[in-house]
Design a protein around this motif. Structure first.
Motif, PDB file in Angstrom:
ATOM      1  N   SER A  74       0.853  -1.189   0.000  1.00  0.00           N
ATOM      2  CA  SER A  74       0.000   0.000   0.000  1.00  0.00           C
ATOM      3  C   SER A  74       0.888   1.238   0.000  1.00  0.00           C
ATOM      4  N   LEU A  75       0.283   2.395  -0.256  1.00  0.00           N
ATOM      5  CA  LEU A  75       1.053   3.638  -0.199  1.00  0.00           C
ATOM      6  C   LEU A  75       1.717   3.795   1.161  1.00  0.00           C
ATOM      7  N   ARG A  76       0.977   3.507   2.215  1.00  0.00           N
ATOM      8  CA  ARG A  76       1.526   3.647   3.569  1.00  0.00           C
ATOM      9  C   ARG A  76       2.675   2.663   3.808  1.00  0.00           C
ATOM     10  N   ALA A  77       2.459   1.407   3.446  1.00  0.00           N
ATOM     11  CA  ALA A  77       3.486   0.393   3.683  1.00  0.00           C
ATOM     12  C   ALA A  77       4.728   0.658   2.850  1.00  0.00           C
ATOM     13  N   SER A  78       4.545   1.161   1.621  1.00  0.00           N
ATOM     14  CA  SER A  78       5.701   1.408   0.756  1.00  0.00           C
ATOM     15  C   SER A  78       6.637   2.436   1.373  1.00  0.00           C
ATOM     16  N   MET A  79       6.073   3.440   2.023  1.00  0.00           N
ATOM     17  CA  MET A  79       6.902   4.450   2.678  1.00  0.00           C
ATOM     18  C   MET A  79       7.457   3.936   3.995  1.00  0.00           C
ATOM     19  N   LEU A  80       6.646   3.179   4.739  1.00  0.00           N
ATOM     20  CA  LEU A  80       7.059   2.705   6.058  1.00  0.00           C
ATOM     21  C   LEU A  80       8.277   1.795   5.959  1.00  0.00           C
ATOM     22  N   ILE A  81       8.269   0.879   4.996  1.00  0.00           N
ATOM     23  CA  ILE A  81       9.405  -0.036   4.819  1.00  0.00           C
ATOM     24  C   ILE A  81      10.687   0.751   4.582  1.00  0.00           C
ATOM     25  N   GLU A  82      10.632   1.647   3.625  1.00  0.00           N
ATOM     26  CA  GLU A  82      11.817   2.425   3.261  1.00  0.00           C
ATOM     27  C   GLU A  82      12.255   3.346   4.390  1.00  0.00           C
ATOM     28  N   ASN A  83      11.300   4.005   5.036  1.00  0.00           N
ATOM     29  CA  ASN A  83      11.628   4.975   6.085  1.00  0.00           C
ATOM     30  C   ASN A  83      12.335   4.326   7.265  1.00  0.00           C
ATOM     31  N   ILE A  84      11.793   3.217   7.761  1.00  0.00           N
ATOM     32  CA  ILE A  84      12.383   2.567   8.933  1.00  0.00           C
ATOM     33  C   ILE A  84      13.776   2.047   8.612  1.00  0.00           C
ATOM     34  N   LEU A  85      13.908   1.428   7.454  1.00  0.00           N
ATOM     35  CA  LEU A  85      15.208   0.877   7.059  1.00  0.00           C
ATOM     36  C   LEU A  85      16.265   1.977   6.974  1.00  0.00           C
ATOM     37  N   LEU A  86      15.912   3.091   6.347  1.00  0.00           N
ATOM     38  CA  LEU A  86      16.878   4.181   6.183  1.00  0.00           C
ATOM     39  C   LEU A  86      17.151   4.915   7.490  1.00  0.00           C
ATOM     40  N   ALA A  87      16.142   5.027   8.361  1.00  0.00           N
ATOM     41  CA  ALA A  87      16.351   5.716   9.638  1.00  0.00           C
ATOM     42  C   ALA A  87      17.351   4.961  10.506  1.00  0.00           C
ATOM     43  N   VAL A  88      17.192   3.646  10.611  1.00  0.00           N
ATOM     44  CA  VAL A  88      18.136   2.843  11.392  1.00  0.00           C
ATOM     45  C   VAL A  88      19.517   2.880  10.743  1.00  0.00           C
ATOM     46  N   ALA A  89      19.545   2.804   9.409  1.00  0.00           N
ATOM     47  CA  ALA A  89      20.824   2.849   8.707  1.00  0.00           C
ATOM     48  C   ALA A  89      21.529   4.183   8.922  1.00  0.00           C
ATOM     49  N   PHE A  90      20.762   5.277   8.965  1.00  0.00           N
ATOM     50  CA  PHE A  90      21.355   6.598   9.180  1.00  0.00           C
ATOM     51  C   PHE A  90      22.069   6.657  10.529  1.00  0.00           C
ATOM     52  N   VAL A  91      21.441   6.101  11.551  1.00  0.00           N
ATOM     53  CA  VAL A  91      22.094   6.063  12.862  1.00  0.00           C
ATOM     54  C   VAL A  91      23.379   5.247  12.778  1.00  0.00           C
ATOM     55  N   GLY A  92      23.327   4.113  12.079  1.00  0.00           N
ATOM     56  CA  GLY A  92      24.507   3.263  11.963  1.00  0.00           C
ATOM     57  C   GLY A  92      25.664   3.937  11.257  1.00  0.00           C
ATOM     58  N   VAL A  93      25.390   4.639  10.153  1.00  0.00           N
ATOM     59  CA  VAL A  93      26.491   5.278   9.426  1.00  0.00           C
ATOM     60  C   VAL A  93      27.008   6.498  10.186  1.00  0.00           C
ATOM     61  N   LEU A  94      26.135   7.199  10.910  1.00  0.00           N
ATOM     62  CA  LEU A  94      26.608   8.289  11.775  1.00  0.00           C
ATOM     63  C   LEU A  94      27.530   7.763  12.864  1.00  0.00           C
ATOM     64  N   HIS A  95      27.116   6.659  13.470  1.00  0.00           N
ATOM     65  CA  HIS A  95      27.899   6.017  14.530  1.00  0.00           C
ATOM     66  C   HIS A  95      29.281   5.642  14.012  1.00  0.00           C
ATOM     67  N   ARG A  96      29.316   5.024  12.839  1.00  0.00           N
ATOM     68  CA  ARG A  96      30.591   4.595  12.268  1.00  0.00           C
ATOM     69  C   ARG A  96      31.477   5.802  11.935  1.00  0.00           C
ATOM     70  N   TRP A  97      30.868   6.860  11.350  1.00  0.00           N
ATOM     71  CA  TRP A  97      31.632   8.060  10.993  1.00  0.00           C
ATOM     72  C   TRP A  97      32.265   8.688  12.238  1.00  0.00           C
ATOM     73  N   ALA A  98      31.469   8.818  13.285  1.00  0.00           N
ATOM     74  CA  ALA A  98      31.997   9.413  14.520  1.00  0.00           C
ATOM     75  C   ALA A  98      33.097   8.544  15.108  1.00  0.00           C
ATOM     76  N   TRP A  99      32.929   7.226  15.046  1.00  0.00           N
ATOM     77  CA  TRP A  99      33.961   6.333  15.588  1.00  0.00           C
ATOM     78  C   TRP A  99      35.266   6.482  14.806  1.00  0.00           C
ATOM     79  N   GLU A 100      35.178   6.519  13.492  1.00  0.00           N
ATOM     80  CA  GLU A 100      36.390   6.620  12.680  1.00  0.00           C
ATOM     81  C   GLU A 100      37.137   7.917  12.973  1.00  0.00           C
ATOM     82  N   MET A 101      36.417   9.002  13.192  1.00  0.00           N
ATOM     83  CA  MET A 101      37.071  10.282  13.430  1.00  0.00           C
ATOM     84  C   MET A 101      37.584  10.426  14.853  1.00  0.00           C
ATOM     85  N   LEU A 102      36.827   9.918  15.829  1.00  0.00           N
ATOM     86  CA  LEU A 102      37.103  10.217  17.228  1.00  0.00           C
ATOM     87  C   LEU A 102      37.743   9.076  17.990  1.00  0.00           C
TER      88      LEU A 102
END
Length: 684
Positions: A193-221
């Motif tokens: 559905s329209l709702r599910a199509s956005m929900l799948i992508e949004n949740i996946l990318l939101a968690v991934a964003f935290v992960g890549v931020l975490h990794r970036w900060a670790w590499e620098m600091l």
């Protein structure tokens, strides 16, 4: 839904496998977070090419999936297959070890990501709410944006919008970055559905964003506490808006409990006031879907820049430390993980040679960074501008010309065709995007006070972090040089308007905040590692930095408000439009942001003027002529012929915003209705 979710996970794994081509040493968790971003972005861009040639049909989706999953070919290369299998085995063994004998550090990391996933679910579950009473949103800032994104998704999924026209302003090339919405359209075509199509992508990318931020900060600091604090500072950003809580409490008869049980929509951005900074989740990531993919892609690029340009002395020191750590881990016959920040060391391969390969190929990293940057123009144009501009400045400061030229050439090869395609024959008035305007959106406030109020203690702590020195500076010189170009993301938007709507400068401004967050995080970490008093100070400062943003997010997940966009008759009418019209039909309706036509995917003569204005389009003449048509003016028929209108809507929204001459429309054939909504066929 199941097929769409399976596709999303498949391209995530494919993207994770692709990281083995350039990233020798990182954890499986970090690879999966990176894989979600680059996998979905590649899936969208490749899919758009095939859809433009073949239409968004099962065969084009199959070809898109096949091409996106090309990295699976690495399993046919024995050395790569063994490395991947070793990583997976190590991750499974580590998970078993954590379950069997957990320690505080492991539980902390696991708990952090579990909470991130839950928070992402609870937040995006409120982005679009489908009820028998209609379609709602639980995020006030999403009230205007959600119908627009639904129109984009529907135009690709149901309207055969190739080559894309602006779904809210028919007849002009669609220059708005649409890749995130196109990915959702693929999921819709796969049964979601329209709702599910956005929900799948949004949740996946939101968690991934935290992960890549975490990794970036670790590499620098190289600081675990700071690496965890960085995503918190980025996502729960805010200023002194939490002070409004005390004002609301004094006016509520139930005191603080009464306010917390029904929170105001926002403590960080309030219309018609100088509270304008907003919270990343409620003001950017939920309503502006393009930035949800643009931000993590940019952070992945920044991470590879940092690692690829690392001095040889620093590489040698890290290799030596890694070898010693690996030998110790092998002796203890166990593996340790930093859950998204550090490499899962292999039991069988923790020798000095395996660690000396760390960062061995900077060119491969810069090629990868160029590819990911090249995905940005159709994903989030502001992110692409920031990445290329900041990269050019860092290159001038570092003078590692070979690496930076490699990055620029690769990024340009992928990006320039997208930019040429999207700007060719564009109706956008470029002059409307640029003008001198000092102090961003400060209203009547003094700019200095405005920024202090909106960002709180963040800027003072940033200055302290840069100047802090005991035996040596808290922020090393290399990190400071890397950071300095990001300050332009603050300076330039405070001097120049970069979009027709000045608030849209935040799409560049936010990169200054994102790059500054690790520096503030390392200061808080240094304080936390001191005595009890310093720990209290660090906790208090963190609370001041994230409380306003946390209240915004709490308002969303506690269901403090719901805002109706489409009533039940409007939802039914959208289905009538889909059934009674051809995919490329042009429909005239009221120039509003929430017409049911947006759910049908059909071409819209004109949507909400506010959106069209922010895209740099001149809507005035068309808006005037639409009103003349609805009033039944003498030239109404001529104007319908001029715009080649196929169908017209007469309903409550049309009657709300302008006079409607129903006798004029009665001369046309009514082909469908739902409640008060009626659809007339204009062309014979």
């Amino acid at each position: 839904m199941i097929l769409s979710l399976s596709l999303a996970l498949l391209v995530t794994v494919s993207g994770a496998i692709a990281t083995y081509l350039y990233d020798e040493e990182t954890s499986l968790g970090s690879r999966l977070c990176t894989g979600a971003c680059i996998g979905l972005a590649s899936f969208g861009l490749i899919g758009f090419v095939f859809a433009s040639l073949l239409g968004l049909k099962p065969f084009s989706i199959f070809l898109t999936t096949l091409f996106t999953c090309a990295p699976f070919a690495l399993f046919f290369v024995e050395d790569q297959r063994q490395i991947i299998q070793a990583d997976v085995t190590a991750a499974v063994d580590r998970a078993r070890q954590i379950i069997a004998s957990p320690n505080l550090s492991d539980l902390g990391y696991a708990g952090f990501y579990v909470m991130v996933a839950i928070l992402a679910w609870l937040t995006f579950d409120r982005a679009m709410i489908v009820k028998p009473e209609g379609i709602y949103t639980g995020v006030l800032n999403n009230f205007g944006d959600l119908p627009f994104h639904l129109s984009v998704i529907s135009s690709f999924a149901f309207g055969n919008n190739y080559p894309p026209e602006d779904p809210t302003f028919a007849g002009v090339r669609f220059t708005y970055p649409f890749l995130t919405d196109f990915i959702s359209a693929i999921f819709v075509r796969c049964g979601a559905s329209l709702r599910a199509s956005m929900l799948i992508e949004n949740i996946l990318l939101a968690v991934a964003f935290v992960g890549v931020l975490h990794r970036w900060a670790w590499e620098m600091l190289r600081d675990r506490v700071a690496a965890i604090l960085t995503p918190l500072l980025v996502l729960l950003n805010g200023g002194f808006g939490f002070a409004l809580l005390f004002d609301f409490t004094s006016k509520n008869e139930n005191g603080l409990f009464g306010v917390l049980t029904h929170l105001p929509p926002s403590f960080t951005v309030i219309p018609e006031t100088a509270w304008r900074w907003g919270n990343a989740i409620s003001s950017l990531i939920v309503p502006q879907r393009g930035i949800l993919l643009g931000l993590p892609l940019a952070v992945i690029v920044f991470t590879q820049w940092w690692i690829a340009t690392k001095p040889e002395s620093e590489k040698a020191a890290e290799a030596e430390a890694g070898a010693a750590s690996g030998a110790k881990k092998k002796q203890k016959n166990q593996q340790k993980s930093d859950w998204g920040a550090q490499k899962l060391s292999k039991e069988s391969e923790s020798s000095v040679d395996s660690f000396s390969s760390l960062l061995a190929n900077p060119t491969a990293r810069m090629v990868a960074a160029g590819i990911f940057a090249g995905l940005l123009p159709l994903t989030h144009a502001h992110s692409f501008v920031v990445v290329m501009g900041v990269g050019a400045c860092i290159a001038l400061l570092q003078r590692s010309w070979r690496l930076w030229i490699t990055f620029a050439v690769v990024a340009s090869i992928i990006a320039i065709p997208q930019m040429w395609w999207s700007t060719r024959h564009s109706a956008v008035n470029a002059a409307s995007f640029f003008a001198w305007e000092f102090g961003w959106d400060h209203h009547e406030d003094n700019p200095v006070w405005f920024w202090f109020k909106n960002t709180g203690l963040f800027v003072p702590l940033l200055v302290i972090a840069i100047l802090w020195r005991s035996k040596e500076y808290l922020i090393p010189r290399r990190l400071l040089v890397f950071y300095l170009p990001f300050t332009l993301c603050f300076i330039v938007p405070n001097m120049v308007k970069l979009a027709p709507w000045i608030w849209d400068n935040i799409k560049v401004l936010f990169y200054w905040w994102l790059a500054s967050a690790p520096l503030v995080a390392i200061l808080l970490s240094r304080l936390w590692k001191g005595g009890f008093e310093r720990k209290l100070i660090a906790a208090g400062l963190l609370g001041c930095l994230i409380l306003a943003g946390a209240l915004d997010v709490l308002s969303i997940i506690t269901r403090s408000g719901e805002y109706q966009l489409f009533d039940p008759n409007g939802v039914r009418f959208a289905e009538v439009v889909k059934q009674q019209t051809q995919p490329r039909s042009l429909v005239m309706h009221a120039p509003v942001h929430n017409t049911p036509v947006f759910l049908s995917g059909r071409r819209s003569l004109m949507g909400y003027p506010g959106h069209i204005w922010t895209h740099g389009l001149d809507f005035g003449p068309r808006e005037t002529e639409i009103k003349r048509i609805y009033s039944g003016s003498p030239d109404a028929q001529m104007l319908l012929t001029k715009y080649e209108v196929d169908y017209a809507v007469v309903g409550p929204l049309e009657k709300l915003v302008m006079p409607v001459n129903e006798q004029f429309f009665n001369r046309f054939t009514k082909v469908g209705e739902a409640g008060e909504y009626r659809l007339y066929k204009i062309k014979p």
